[in-house]
Design a protein around this motif. Structure first.
Motif: not given
Length: 292
Positions: A150, A153, A157, A159-161, A227, A237
């Protein structure tokens, strides 16, 4: 301006490869596998992708020393259909698993017109073009997907995912030249930020956010809890999710943020997945064969 005290040392590829192979061998990597790894690293440097070249070797050695990469497991394929197979990499080098997988795809494509291999329980496999070029040399077209830890984001977003999971595509072009596309779904991969950090250089503001979700030109801030940003907003994404589905979900590897970072998580395997598809392009072209 460049630092006048900085000295540039040019090293011929053969010498760089010999050194890298010797280092790998000293850590229990068999000679044939060390050759695959160093060839891939050298190729990246020669193609100008120095973020995936021999400078990566210390990180790989650190994981060997930590006992989270197996230097020499016995690897075998599990056939699923005549044109599909699964490879459990048993936590060895992604370079080794990737080369075995692409060669298996090539073998199936030469017999049946196409071949597909999913790889589970692997590690970082370097420059994606390494594998499509191997197929192109046999006159075959290729897709090579992998997922990653990760770092990015989902669009909108902070937050890293998602991983900066690259994909590579290659088509032989004969005398007109081959087509090779090897890219990440983020604006700039973390390797470029590590390079900038080593050189104490700044990065463009569009590359990343810091830990507070603010645009930053500091590569250290981007790497330390920050990120990277997807290319093309929601399009990047979507591409990252596609890589995670093909390489992670379909192979039985980690996905959705489950891949471990190769630099910061030294106590656990990475859990990277890969996915390869190789096929004969002449089957679809006028004058080409209608079958294998």
């Amino acid at each position: 301006m460049p630092d006048p005290t900085t000295q540039t040392l040019n090293i011929i590829p053969a010498s760089a490869s010999a050194l890298a192979k010797a280092i790998l061998a000293s850590h229990g990597v068999p000679e044939d596998r060390a050759t695959l790894i160093t060839s891939a690293l050298n190729l990246a440097d020669l193609r100008g992708v120095d973020t995936h070249g021999i400078n990566r070797l210390p990180g790989y050695i650190a994981r060997l020393q930590a006992g989270v990469v197996d230097p020499a497991p016995e690897l075998t394929f599990t056939p699923k259909t005549p044109t599909m197979a699964l490879l459990d990499a048993k936590n060895t080098f992604g370079f080794v698993a990737g080369n075995l997988a692409i060669d298996k795809c090539i073998e199936m494509a030469q017999t049946y017109g196409m071949g597909m291999v999913a790889v589970r329980n692997s590690n970082h496999y370097g420059m994606g073009a390494t594998y499509v070029l191997r197929a192109i040399q046999q006159g075959l077209a290729c897709f090579a997907y992998t997922n990653a830890s990760r770092a990015m984001p989902p669009w909108g977003g902070a937050e890293a995912l998602l991983g900066t999971s690259p994909f590579a595509v290659g088509v032989p072009g004969g005398k007109k030249g081959d087509f090779v596309l090897d890219m990440s779904p983020c604006v700039a991969a973390r390797g470029k930020m590590r390079k900038a950090a080593r050189r104490e250089e700044s990065i463009p503001e569009a590359y990343a956010l810091d830990a507070q979700g603010r645009p930053t030109t500091d590569p250290v801030a981007a790497l330390d809890g920050g990120v990277v940003l997807p290319i093309g907003g929601p399009k990047g994404s979507g591409l990252a999710m596609m890589m995670d589905i093909f390489a992670g979900v379909m192979s039985g590897s980690a996905f959705a943020g489950g891949v471990n970072d190769q630099y910061t998580e030294m106590s656990r395997p990475q859990g990277v997945g890969h996915w390869f598809l190789v096929f004969r392009p002449d089957v679809f072209l006028d004058g080409g064969g209608g079958g294998a």
